[in-house]
Write a protein that holds these residues in place. Structure first.
Motif, PDB file in Angstrom:
ATOM      1  N   ILE A  82      16.155  -3.362   1.669  1.00 39.84           N
ATOM      2  CA  ILE A  82      15.448  -4.456   2.356  1.00 39.84           C
ATOM      3  C   ILE A  82      14.253  -3.925   3.132  1.00 39.84           C
ATOM      4  N   ILE A  83      14.452  -2.806   3.841  1.00 35.71           N
ATOM      5  CA  ILE A  83      13.358  -2.222   4.634  1.00 35.71           C
ATOM      6  C   ILE A  83      12.219  -1.754   3.735  1.00 35.71           C
ATOM      7  N   LEU A  84      12.563  -1.089   2.610  1.00 37.07           N
ATOM      8  CA  LEU A  84      11.517  -0.618   1.690  1.00 37.07           C
ATOM      9  C   LEU A  84      10.734  -1.778   1.094  1.00 37.07           C
ATOM     10  N   ILE A  85      11.456  -2.839   0.697  1.00 38.73           N
ATOM     11  CA  ILE A  85      10.777  -4.024   0.154  1.00 38.73           C
ATOM     12  C   ILE A  85       9.880  -4.642   1.215  1.00 38.73           C
ATOM     13  N   PHE A  86      10.406  -4.747   2.450  1.00 38.52           N
ATOM     14  CA  PHE A  86       9.617  -5.317   3.542  1.00 38.52           C
ATOM     15  C   PHE A  86       8.371  -4.473   3.816  1.00 38.52           C
ATOM     16  N   MET A  87       8.538  -3.144   3.831  1.00 33.61           N
ATOM     17  CA  MET A  87       7.394  -2.263   4.067  1.00 33.61           C
ATOM     18  C   MET A  87       6.356  -2.398   2.967  1.00 33.61           C
ATOM     19  N   LEU A  88       6.821  -2.430   1.722  1.00 33.89           N
ATOM     20  CA  LEU A  88       5.906  -2.537   0.592  1.00 33.89           C
ATOM     21  C   LEU A  88       5.133  -3.848   0.627  1.00 33.89           C
ATOM     22  N   LEU A  89       5.873  -4.954   0.827  1.00 37.10           N
ATOM     23  CA  LEU A  89       5.207  -6.264   0.874  1.00 37.10           C
ATOM     24  C   LEU A  89       4.248  -6.348   2.054  1.00 37.10           C
ATOM     25  N   THR A  90       4.691  -5.831   3.216  1.00 35.35           N
ATOM     26  CA  THR A  90       3.832  -5.862   4.407  1.00 35.35           C
ATOM     27  C   THR A  90       2.554  -5.052   4.178  1.00 35.35           C
ATOM     28  N   ALA A  91       2.713  -3.853   3.598  1.00 40.37           N
ATOM     29  CA  ALA A  91       1.549  -3.000   3.355  1.00 40.37           C
ATOM     30  C   ALA A  91       0.577  -3.650   2.368  1.00 40.37           C
ATOM     31  N   ILE A  92       1.127  -4.224   1.283  1.00 42.84           N
ATOM     32  CA  ILE A  92       0.261  -4.847   0.271  1.00 42.84           C
ATOM     33  C   ILE A  92      -0.456  -6.058   0.848  1.00 42.84           C
ATOM     34  N   ILE A  93       0.306  -6.939   1.516  1.00 43.02           N
ATOM     35  CA  ILE A  93      -0.289  -8.172   2.068  1.00 43.02           C
ATOM     36  C   ILE A  93      -1.286  -7.839   3.166  1.00 43.02           C
ATOM     37  N   PHE A  94      -0.913  -6.879   4.041  1.00 43.58           N
ATOM     38  CA  PHE A  94      -1.815  -6.528   5.136  1.00 43.58           C
ATOM     39  C   PHE A  94      -3.091  -5.887   4.604  1.00 43.58           C
ATOM     40  N   ASP A  95      -2.952  -4.965   3.627  1.00 47.86           N
ATOM     41  CA  ASP A  95      -4.117  -4.304   3.058  1.00 47.86           C
ATOM     42  C   ASP A  95      -5.042  -5.319   2.392  1.00 47.86           C
ATOM     43  N   LEU A  96      -4.454  -6.249   1.655  1.00 45.23           N
ATOM     44  CA  LEU A  96      -5.258  -7.279   0.991  1.00 45.23           C
ATOM     45  C   LEU A  96      -5.969  -8.157   2.009  1.00 45.23           C
ATOM     46  N   ALA A  97      -5.211  -8.600   3.039  1.00 47.61           N
ATOM     47  CA  ALA A  97      -5.803  -9.462   4.065  1.00 47.61           C
ATOM     48  C   ALA A  97      -6.892  -8.726   4.839  1.00 47.61           C
ATOM     49  N   LEU A  98      -6.650  -7.431   5.143  1.00 45.84           N
ATOM     50  CA  LEU A  98      -7.632  -6.646   5.889  1.00 45.84           C
ATOM     51  C   LEU A  98      -8.908  -6.444   5.085  1.00 45.84           C
ATOM     52  N   ARG A  99      -8.765  -6.137   3.794  1.00 46.85           N
ATOM     53  CA  ARG A  99      -9.952  -5.933   2.958  1.00 46.85           C
ATOM     54  C   ARG A  99     -10.771  -7.217   2.845  1.00 46.85           C
ATOM     55  N   ILE A 100     -10.046  -8.340   2.670  1.00 44.22           N
ATOM     56  CA  ILE A 100     -10.766  -9.627   2.600  1.00 44.22           C
ATOM     57  C   ILE A 100     -11.497  -9.903   3.913  1.00 44.22           C
ATOM     58  N   TYR A 101     -10.802  -9.628   5.023  1.00 46.84           N
ATOM     59  CA  TYR A 101     -11.414  -9.876   6.341  1.00 46.84           C
ATOM     60  C   TYR A 101     -12.633  -8.989   6.559  1.00 46.84           C
ATOM     61  N   VAL A 102     -12.486  -7.682   6.239  1.00 46.84           N
ATOM     62  CA  VAL A 102     -13.597  -6.748   6.452  1.00 46.84           C
ATOM     63  C   VAL A 102     -14.786  -7.112   5.568  1.00 46.84           C
ATOM     64  N   ARG A 103     -14.497  -7.451   4.301  1.00 46.59           N
ATOM     65  CA  ARG A 103     -15.591  -7.848   3.393  1.00 46.59           C
ATOM     66  C   ARG A 103     -16.299  -9.096   3.909  1.00 46.59           C
TER      67      ARG A 103
END
Length: 478
Positions: free
Chosen positions: A19-40
């Motif tokens: 559960i923790i690994l899935i949560f970390m993976l999803l959090t990292a992917i979603i956060f990275d995507l959201a951050l890149r969109i925001y920065v762009r």
């Protein structure tokens, strides 16, 4: 080959880890995507804002503004302050630069004093413009470029310099914003790793907290398997585990009681079997050695003891079959008045021989019950036989319906039960004064219980024995 079993500790730890690994993976992917969109998006907005203010400032001073004045642009105090503020804020996370080109798409600003890297970048930017790779140069639209392997965003605006038409191109190297994105992602990942370690540590403690009580119950169950029936009380935090421990303790108490009953049963059974066998053996050996004077009497005793032994063995087998449910119950709709009348008729010979009288009273209503007629009749006859043995003259039977049950009440006018004997009346091999084997009433109780009924024994008002039998009217399942 049997599949290896997992412990509760491992199962809980593995589940939490997944559960923790899935949560970390999803959090990292979603956060990275959201951050890149925001920065762009922020990069785009900053470039557009910078370009619009530069365009406005240049156009307001286009008549007197030459190339030398572009570096120290002077418009008015408010405009200059806003421009400096925007450029300073933009360059804190972005690397925003601008160039001015004429209508022939040649660079007219900056001059030759800029560093080589900016010069090369500006040259390639103009090269792409000349090759018409920038189709929106006159539209103020942000475009994406790839220069020497680096990603750029650029926007162009038409301006006037000393009444000459030119183009202001504002651009930014995205590598600086990408570096900010990587640093933020690294910080997030570090935080997630720390949180995962803390969560797994808590998970391990939680798993032990859950599994340790279970291991205690397992140890207790093993003690029960070793016939150590000591009742043990547990005080667990979780309700389910507490209920399980209580059930185990209840089972231990029941098994202890059953074990003691079986020991007593075996002792009594062996004693009851030994007595007629010794009598048979003694008289048989006496006949063989020709030491018995009245052989006919000896033979009669052997026959009587053999019958007694046969009856005892039959009762034991009958009781064990009922206990094990091997003796099937033949349920059918039975008229209870006729059943009791038949029971009285079957025991009439003994009643007359012992000079007893059985009185049967019942209501006028027809009373039917789903039951095994033969077994229930045997239960009633056992009670009547007991009453005949201990009564003085009268045995009274009453039959009635109460609520949703049939009640059979049997009383005699004897001396009743001794106080210390009452709780043992239905115990196997318990014999009162003048009793036979101590199995009749035990068989009766078992038959009644198999019919989902209740039977009790006590003394009646006149001092004699009272047997009360309650049988539910609904159809039972066996």
């Amino acid at each position: 080959m049997s599949k290896a079993k997992k412990s509760i500790n491992k199962s809980i730890f593995t589940s939490h880890l997944i559960i923790i690994l899935i949560f970390m993976l999803l959090t990292a992917i979603i956060f990275d995507l959201a951050l890149r969109i925001y920065v762009r998006r922020e990069t785009r907005n900053q470039i557009i804002t910078t370009g619009e203010i530069l365009q406005k400032s240049i156009n307001q001073n286009s008549t007197n503004l030459g190339l030398d004045e572009l570096q120290n642009l002077q418009v008015n105090e408010r405009g200059n302050s806003r421009l400096n503020s925007i450029l300073k804020r933009a360059n804190s996370i972005l690397d925003i630069k601008y160039i001015v080109i004429n209508e022939d798409k040649n660079i007219i600003y900056p001059n030759e004093n800029i560093n080589q890297e900016d010069k090369d970048t500006s040259s390639e930017l103009i090269t792409k413009i000349k090759k018409n790779q920038i189709s929106n140069i006159n539209r103020g639209v942000v475009i994406n470029l790839n220069i020497r392997g680096n990603k750029y965003q650029a926007v162009s605006y038409p301006i006037k310099l000393q009444n000459n038409s030119c183009y202001l191109i504002v651009y930014s190297d995205l590598s600086k914003s990408d570096e900010v994105t990587r640093k933020v992602n690294f910080l997030l990942f570090s935080i997630l790793i720390i949180m995962a370690i803390i969560s797994l540590s808590i998970s391990t403690k939680l798993a032990k907290k859950i599994s340790n009580p279970i291991y205690d119950v397992i140890k207790y169950a093993k003690n029960i398997a070793e016939r150590n029936y000591t009742v043990k009380e547990f005080n667990f935090e979780h309700e389910e585990l507490t209920e399980l421990s209580k059930t185990m303790s209840f089972m231990a108490a029941k098994l202890s009681s059953y074990d003691n009953t079986m020991k007593t049963f075996m002792q009594n059974a062996s004693h009851e079997l030994r007595t007629p066998l010794m009598s048979i053996q003694g008289y048989a050996e006496g006949i063989r050695l020709d030491v018995v004077e009245d052989k006919n009497k000896a033979i009669e005793i052997i026959i009587e003891e053999s019958k007694r032994l046969s009856t005892l063995v039959e009762d034991l087998l009958y009781l064990s079959k009922i206990d094990a449910m091997q003796d099937d119950f033949n349920l059918e709709k039975v008229d209870m008045k006729e059943l009791i009348s038949s029971s009285i008729d079957r025991i009439k010979g003994i009643t007359i021989k012992n000079e007893r009288e059985i009185l049967f009273t019942h209501c006028d209503e027809e009373l039917f019950l789903y039951c095994d007629e033969e077994k229930l009749m045997r239960a009633i006859i056992n009670i009547l036989a007991n009453c005949i043995r201990y009564s003085n003259k009268i045995i009274d039977i009453s039959l009635e319906k109460k609520d949703e049950a049939i009640v059979i009440d049997i009383n005699d006018d004897g001396s009743g039960f001794d106080k210390e004997d009452k709780e043992h009346i239905f115990d196997r091999f318990f014999k009162g004064k003048g009793g036979n084997y101590g199995l009749g009433l035990a068989i009766t109780k078992t038959i009644v219980q198999k019919h989902n009924g209740i039977i009790t024994a006590d003394n009646n008002i006149s001092g004699g024995a009272n047997f009360n039998m309650i049988l539910p009217l609904q159809k039972i399942n066996t």
